[in-house]
Design an enzyme around this catalytic site. Sequence first.
Site, PDB file in Angstrom:
ATOM      1  N   TRP A   1      13.071  29.691  54.758  1.00 38.76           N
ATOM      2  CA  TRP A   1      13.887  28.900  53.827  1.00 38.76           C
ATOM      3  C   TRP A   1      15.317  29.266  54.192  1.00 38.76           C
ATOM      4  O   TRP A   1      15.800  30.345  53.871  1.00 38.76           O
ATOM      5  CB  TRP A   1      13.561  29.285  52.394  1.00 38.76           C
TER       6      TRP A   1
ATOM      7  N   ASN B   1      13.055  38.593  55.389  1.00 37.84           N
ATOM      8  CA  ASN B   1      13.294  37.795  54.196  1.00 37.84           C
ATOM      9  C   ASN B   1      14.449  38.457  53.444  1.00 37.84           C
ATOM     10  O   ASN B   1      14.403  39.663  53.219  1.00 37.84           O
ATOM     11  CB  ASN B   1      12.023  37.777  53.331  1.00 37.84           C
ATOM     12  N   GLY B   2      15.467  37.663  53.090  1.00 39.73           N
ATOM     13  CA  GLY B   2      16.582  38.244  52.336  1.00 39.73           C
ATOM     14  C   GLY B   2      17.913  37.790  52.906  1.00 39.73           C
ATOM     15  O   GLY B   2      17.985  36.852  53.699  1.00 39.73           O
TER      16      GLY B   2
ATOM     17  N   LYS C   1      14.136  17.703  30.198  1.00 35.38           N
ATOM     18  CA  LYS C   1      12.966  18.534  30.542  1.00 35.38           C
ATOM     19  C   LYS C   1      11.771  18.129  29.694  1.00 35.38           C
ATOM     20  O   LYS C   1      10.667  17.990  30.193  1.00 35.38           O
ATOM     21  CB  LYS C   1      13.235  20.028  30.296  1.00 35.38           C
TER      22      LYS C   1
ATOM     23  N   GLU D   1      10.368  14.543  30.667  1.00 38.46           N
ATOM     24  CA  GLU D   1       9.734  14.335  31.974  1.00 38.46           C
ATOM     25  C   GLU D   1       8.398  15.049  32.115  1.00 38.46           C
ATOM     26  O   GLU D   1       7.531  14.582  32.838  1.00 38.46           O
ATOM     27  CB  GLU D   1      10.674  14.676  33.132  1.00 38.46           C
TER      28      GLU D   1
ATOM     29  N   CYS E   1      12.158  33.494  51.932  1.00 41.32           N
ATOM     30  CA  CYS E   1      11.291  33.187  53.079  1.00 41.32           C
ATOM     31  C   CYS E   1       9.996  33.942  52.844  1.00 41.32           C
ATOM     32  O   CYS E   1       9.914  34.789  51.962  1.00 41.32           O
ATOM     33  CB  CYS E   1      11.890  33.702  54.383  1.00 41.32           C
TER      34      CYS E   1
ATOM     35  N   HIS F   1      27.633   8.678  14.070  1.00 43.16           N
ATOM     36  CA  HIS F   1      28.000   7.329  14.525  1.00 43.16           C
ATOM     37  C   HIS F   1      26.784   6.502  14.930  1.00 43.16           C
ATOM     38  O   HIS F   1      26.930   5.509  15.631  1.00 43.16           O
ATOM     39  CB  HIS F   1      28.997   7.425  15.688  1.00 43.16           C
TER      40      HIS F   1
ATOM     41  N   GLU G   1      20.043  18.283  29.058  1.00 45.96           N
ATOM     42  CA  GLU G   1      19.071  18.876  29.977  1.00 45.96           C
ATOM     43  C   GLU G   1      17.779  19.247  29.245  1.00 45.96           C
ATOM     44  O   GLU G   1      16.679  19.024  29.759  1.00 45.96           O
ATOM     45  CB  GLU G   1      19.716  20.097  30.658  1.00 45.96           C
TER      46      GLU G   1
ATOM     47  N   ARG H   1       7.252  29.613  49.775  1.00 48.33           N
ATOM     48  CA  ARG H   1       8.504  30.377  49.788  1.00 48.33           C
ATOM     49  C   ARG H   1       9.537  29.771  50.748  1.00 48.33           C
ATOM     50  O   ARG H   1      10.679  30.244  50.823  1.00 48.33           O
ATOM     51  CB  ARG H   1       8.241  31.827  50.206  1.00 48.33           C
TER      52      ARG H   1
ATOM     53  N   LYS I   1       9.732  14.874  43.654  1.00 48.68           N
ATOM     54  CA  LYS I   1      10.657  16.014  43.697  1.00 48.68           C
ATOM     55  C   LYS I   1      11.993  15.618  44.302  1.00 48.68           C
ATOM     56  O   LYS I   1      13.043  16.064  43.879  1.00 48.68           O
ATOM     57  CB  LYS I   1      10.012  17.152  44.497  1.00 48.68           C
TER      58      LYS I   1
HETATM   59  C1  F6R Z   1      14.845  16.794  36.592  1.00 47.69           C
HETATM   60  C2  F6R Z   1      14.961  16.596  38.023  1.00 47.69           C
HETATM   61  C3  F6R Z   1      15.715  15.413  38.519  1.00 47.69           C
HETATM   62  C4  F6R Z   1      16.657  15.839  39.653  1.00 47.69           C
HETATM   63  C5  F6R Z   1      17.327  14.620  40.279  1.00 47.69           C
HETATM   64  C6  F6R Z   1      18.320  15.014  41.351  1.00 47.69           C
HETATM   65  O1  F6R Z   1      14.098  17.934  36.307  1.00 47.69           O
HETATM   66  O2  F6R Z   1      14.470  17.365  38.795  1.00 47.69           O
HETATM   67  O3  F6R Z   1      16.428  14.788  37.506  1.00 47.69           O
HETATM   68  O4  F6R Z   1      17.607  16.708  39.137  1.00 47.69           O
HETATM   69  O5  F6R Z   1      16.357  13.787  40.841  1.00 47.69           O
HETATM   70  O6  F6R Z   1      17.727  15.736  42.360  1.00 47.69           O
HETATM   71  P1  F6R Z   1      18.585  16.622  43.334  1.00 47.69           P
HETATM   72  O7  F6R Z   1      19.192  17.727  42.558  1.00 47.69           O
HETATM   73  O8  F6R Z   1      17.625  17.097  44.367  1.00 47.69           O
HETATM   74  O9  F6R Z   1      19.632  15.719  43.913  1.00 47.69           O
END
Ligand code: F6R
Length: 609
Positions: free
Chosen positions: A74, A98-99, A486, A489, A2, A505, A482, A27, A604
């Site tokens: 948060w 916060n904490g 990364k 994207e 927070c 294969h 993963e 935050r 996001k």
């Molecule tokens: C990759 C990324 C996305 C999310 C996906 C699921 O860096 O951020 O692949 O992981 O859209 O999102 P959440 O975890 O919010 O359900």
Amino acid sequence: MCGIIGYIGKRDVVSLVVDGLRRLEYRGYDSAGIAYFLKGEIQLKRSVGKLSSLEAILPRNPSDGVSGIGHTRWATHGKPSEDNAHPHRAGTLVMVHNGIIENYLSLKKKLQDEGRVFTSDTDSEVIIHLVDSFYQKGLSLEVSVQKAVMQMHGSYAICILSKDAPDELVAVRSGCPLVVGVGESEYFVASDIPAFLSHTRNVIYLEDGEMVLFSPNGLEICDFKGARLVKEQHQISWDPVMAEKGGYRHFMQKEIHEQPRAIVDTIRGHVAQEAGEVLLAGTEEIGQWMENCQRIVIIGCGTSWHAALVGKFLLEEIAKIPVEVDIASEFRYRDPHLVKGDWVIGISQSGETADTLAAIKEAKTKGIPTLSICNVVGSSLSRETDAVFYTHAGPEISVASTKAFTTQLTALTLLAIYLGRRRGHLSEKAGKQLIHQLFLIPKQIEEVLAHEDRVADIARNFFRYRDFLYLGRGILYPVALEGALKLKEISYIHAEGYPAGEMKHGPIALIDENMPVVVLALKDKVYEKIVSNVMEVKARGGVVIAFAEEGDTELAPLVDEICFIPKVVSALSPILMTIPLQLLAYHVSVSRGSDVDQPRNLAKSVTVE
Ligand code: F6R
């Protein structure tokens, strides 16, 4: 995570506090609140949602006082609601926190037995009642706070105002950030420097175990026993935008560096180290229900699906429970065969991903109990599932998920240890060892982060390539996926993750000097196999970038680039191995001049199908 702020001075308290909160909104932003003085009385204003909702309810010229505190939340304990928003009040005191207070339940019980009435579900409210319980006995605010913190376990940065002393303010730090801003006859105290950077560049960094007392005589800093301390004042040279990112260039880089803290927060309160046990504090029902389950199905999307794949390894190996993993968007349309004894776990950072939510609903219509592993308290997923295990990564601003992933892995590890112990497949000794190793992880991540420059060098050598292949085996195969995700994207480079054993294969046909192969190699039971894969790549003129464990002298001469991570047990290797891959993607993206934090075409939180 927070954001908190306190101000004391002659300027317009409310606008300064609100302005500070705006700069701390990164935050947390599920609710906000402020306390200030009007005609000698403390006014409290709190509102659910972003700061703009709070601003909308503030009256014109609200304050005639010289001090105020504010909070942007948060949620960790208690859903986002007005009652759970800060500041909290007890008697003549108000406070922002916060904490996490780990022993809040026992403290709350004691305070309730003394007749105190609580109005929120938060852990924070116990702090102000505890302080007030001493204050009411006639002790000064300073001593009351010192006595209260002696009883508190956990992490906190706190700011307190008292109606009895409108020109005084007390702030305390233990385990959460808190900095003091020193202006011309005015003072600020806040979770982070941007909160007051436009007003002063003079700061004093508080350390854990320190408190600051502001009064008309200036400020005094002391330890929790009251011993006065002399602290150095520093001048900040950052510009305000840099400051919001904590001096990092992008939020992604900042969030990568936050992982040691995020993991500590996720483990916090869940472990009885001496007994080699995991406690699912606040989510005890999970254990009781899941202990006897026959099978677990884990679902998620993107990075969260990768966490689910690691979860399969952890739960099957440690707790000996059969696990299936499904991509949420596939699961929901597949009419999955679910039977009594099954459990479905949905993993999601945001808790708002439409496919994951729909998949969980699908499981529920079949009468299957559900659990979510989620970062956002009060999110749709956390409300939809029968139980929640919260990760405590704090808000993730950058679109590419980093700290959310490693905290999901931490939560899955804790769940696997918990179930392994309860089902009798993990001995006390083995449980203790694994927990001990888990506690080492934050420090080991810091060691990896200390070598960021090495990874950045590799990135600068390779950022012009158009295709990458990532290879991992066993529990590191999902980490290869993963790492590739990364890279693609945030740098728009085509990258594929593959289980290394599958290379022969098909993908081996792609190998040439134009496609770097990132190989994840630890000295585990498949080490010899992965070395063979490296040889196969090299024999076809391929370029290999290896991430291996310290002391591996065998691999270094075989590959083109090598980067080391500390030795780690297999179960925890995905957490550690993820870090250099995040750094690699980050620095490749920076070298290509891409928009790291907001890559094209992405959002996001994917709340549509
Ligand atoms: C990759 C990324 C996305 C999310 C996906 C699921 O860096 O951020 O692949 O992981 O859209 O999102 P959440 O975890 O919010 O359900």
